[in-house]
Design a protein around this motif. Structure first.
Motif, PDB file in Angstrom:
ATOM      1  N   UNK A  75      68.194 -21.654 -14.750  1.00 55.34           N
ATOM      2  CA  UNK A  75      67.895 -20.556 -13.839  1.00 55.34           C
ATOM      3  C   UNK A  75      68.576 -19.272 -14.308  1.00 55.34           C
ATOM      4  N   UNK A  76      69.807 -19.407 -14.769  1.00 57.20           N
ATOM      5  CA  UNK A  76      70.539 -18.249 -15.278  1.00 57.20           C
ATOM      6  C   UNK A  76      69.846 -17.670 -16.511  1.00 57.20           C
ATOM      7  N   UNK A  77      69.358 -18.538 -17.390  1.00 60.25           N
ATOM      8  CA  UNK A  77      68.640 -18.063 -18.579  1.00 60.25           C
ATOM      9  C   UNK A  77      67.390 -17.297 -18.178  1.00 60.25           C
TER      10      UNK A  77
ATOM     11  N   UNK B 210      66.112  -8.780 -19.467  1.00 59.53           N
ATOM     12  CA  UNK B 210      65.964  -8.290 -20.842  1.00 59.53           C
ATOM     13  C   UNK B 210      64.550  -7.790 -21.109  1.00 59.53           C
ATOM     14  N   UNK B 211      63.565  -8.572 -20.714  1.00 60.10           N
ATOM     15  CA  UNK B 211      62.179  -8.310 -21.116  1.00 60.10           C
ATOM     16  C   UNK B 211      61.427  -7.379 -20.165  1.00 60.10           C
ATOM     17  N   UNK B 212      61.916  -7.206 -18.942  1.00 58.14           N
ATOM     18  CA  UNK B 212      61.127  -6.492 -17.934  1.00 58.14           C
ATOM     19  C   UNK B 212      61.972  -5.403 -17.276  1.00 58.14           C
ATOM     20  N   UNK B 213      61.962  -4.214 -17.848  1.00 56.49           N
ATOM     21  CA  UNK B 213      62.819  -3.126 -17.365  1.00 56.49           C
ATOM     22  C   UNK B 213      62.668  -2.831 -15.880  1.00 56.49           C
ATOM     23  N   UNK B 214      61.475  -3.009 -15.314  1.00 54.99           N
ATOM     24  CA  UNK B 214      61.278  -2.711 -13.892  1.00 54.99           C
ATOM     25  C   UNK B 214      62.103  -3.629 -12.998  1.00 54.99           C
ATOM     26  N   UNK B 215      62.490  -4.790 -13.513  1.00 52.97           N
ATOM     27  CA  UNK B 215      63.268  -5.756 -12.725  1.00 52.97           C
ATOM     28  C   UNK B 215      64.710  -5.863 -13.214  1.00 52.97           C
ATOM     29  N   UNK B 216      65.070  -5.026 -14.185  1.00 52.30           N
ATOM     30  CA  UNK B 216      66.390  -5.164 -14.817  1.00 52.30           C
ATOM     31  C   UNK B 216      67.531  -4.894 -13.852  1.00 52.30           C
ATOM     32  N   UNK B 217      67.429  -3.839 -13.087  1.00 51.60           N
ATOM     33  CA  UNK B 217      68.515  -3.482 -12.178  1.00 51.60           C
ATOM     34  C   UNK B 217      68.784  -4.602 -11.185  1.00 51.60           C
ATOM     35  N   UNK B 218      67.717  -5.191 -10.639  1.00 51.12           N
ATOM     36  CA  UNK B 218      67.917  -6.270  -9.672  1.00 51.12           C
ATOM     37  C   UNK B 218      68.477  -7.513 -10.356  1.00 51.12           C
TER      38      UNK B 218
ATOM     39  N   UNK C 168      60.408 -15.048  -8.459  1.00 46.86           N
ATOM     40  CA  UNK C 168      61.341 -15.812  -9.285  1.00 46.86           C
ATOM     41  C   UNK C 168      62.768 -15.334  -9.044  1.00 46.86           C
ATOM     42  N   UNK C 169      62.960 -14.033  -8.975  1.00 48.30           N
ATOM     43  CA  UNK C 169      64.299 -13.505  -8.690  1.00 48.30           C
ATOM     44  C   UNK C 169      64.776 -13.929  -7.303  1.00 48.30           C
ATOM     45  N   UNK C 170      63.863 -13.969  -6.338  1.00 52.39           N
ATOM     46  CA  UNK C 170      64.222 -14.449  -4.996  1.00 52.39           C
ATOM     47  C   UNK C 170      64.749 -15.885  -5.071  1.00 52.39           C
ATOM     48  N   UNK C 171      64.021 -16.736  -5.807  1.00 55.14           N
ATOM     49  CA  UNK C 171      64.411 -18.146  -5.916  1.00 55.14           C
ATOM     50  C   UNK C 171      65.740 -18.296  -6.633  1.00 55.14           C
ATOM     51  N   UNK C 172      65.942 -17.515  -7.680  1.00 53.77           N
ATOM     52  CA  UNK C 172      67.209 -17.566  -8.413  1.00 53.77           C
ATOM     53  C   UNK C 172      68.361 -17.103  -7.522  1.00 53.77           C
ATOM     54  N   UNK C 173      68.146 -16.027  -6.812  1.00 53.12           N
ATOM     55  CA  UNK C 173      69.204 -15.490  -5.940  1.00 53.12           C
ATOM     56  C   UNK C 173      69.579 -16.491  -4.847  1.00 53.12           C
ATOM     57  N   UNK C 174      68.574 -17.197  -4.344  1.00 57.84           N
ATOM     58  CA  UNK C 174      68.822 -18.132  -3.247  1.00 57.84           C
ATOM     59  C   UNK C 174      69.434 -19.447  -3.706  1.00 57.84           C
TER      60      UNK C 174
END
Length: 229
Positions: A170-172, A179-187, A151-157
């Motif tokens: 997509x921004x939401x 917010x909900x998933x700390x393992x993906x927060x930094x990215x 999902x982050x790949x698709x949003x970034x692209x």
């Protein structure tokens, strides 16, 4: 239990017309919504009517935005099939109707996941936006089985060049992942900082900016240790 109130569609259309406020319509029209009813008053009518699915179908068929908002509130989400919901979404263009239809009818209904997957890649950006809105619901409430990295790949692209409504959803989703998933927060924050989508969106005082890095930071701050990595 109170009895369900009865009313005909013409009577309800007259009642909606009676609570139309031209000043409110002018404000709403700036955001693409062609109605001027006070939504608290509209909800009061829906509360009086309770669930009446056949009436909801008749109200929807009028094509009026105020009537469709009322229809959404008195409809039975489980009574719709996938083709009906797909057709309703594609013919509804008022943003408030799209929001309510997705949130109040599709999301709690039995076809939410099938429609989410079908809509995400749709060529119509308004339909795709509904797919992303449903994805945000899953990110927040039922993330099991979601590939958050994909999902982050698709949003970034795709988010930077997406049409306005699609970009917003997509921004939401980006913000909710952070917010909900700390393992993906930094990215998630890094994507937001690089794309800078909605960075300068006008935000009233005491409201949270929709700019994803700011939104994520504020919500994590409010939750404290509960959302810490």
């Amino acid at each position: 239990m109170p009895e369900t109130a009865t009313a005909s569609v013409p009577e309800l259309l007259d009642e909606l017309a009676a609570i139309e406020d031209p000043r409110m319509r002018a404000v709403n029209e700036r955001h693409g919504n062609d109605y001027g009813v006070n939504l608290s008053k509209l909800r009061a009518i829906a509360k009086r009517l309770r669930t009446q699915h056949e009436l909801a179908l008749e109200l929807w068929a009028t094509g009026r935005t105020d009537a469709r908002l009322l229809a959404i509130l008195v409809a039975r989400p489980k009574a719709f099939d996938e083709p009906e919901l797909d057709a309703m979404l594609r013919e509804a263009r008022a943003p408030k109707v799209l929001d309510w239809l997705t949130s109040y009818v599709v999301a709690p209904g039995p076809h939410a996941e099938a429609l989410r997957l079908a809509w995400l890649g749709d060529a119509d950006p308004t339909v795709a936006a509904a797919g992303w809105a449903l994805t945000s619901v899953r990110v927040r409430k039922r993330p099991e089985g979601l590939d958050l990295s994909a999902l982050l790949d698709a949003i970034e692209a795709g988010m930077a060049e997406a049409p306005e409504r699609l970009q917003w959803e997509m921004n939401a989703c980006l913000a909710h992942i952070g917010i909900e998933h700390p393992a993906h927060r930094e990215r998630a924050i890094a994507i937001g900082e690089r794309l800078r989508v909605l960075e300068h969106y006008p935000t009233p005082p005491n409201c949270t900016s929709p700019y994803a890095p700011a939104w994520i930071a504020e919500m994590v701050r409010r939750q404290g240790p509960a959302l810490a990595p």
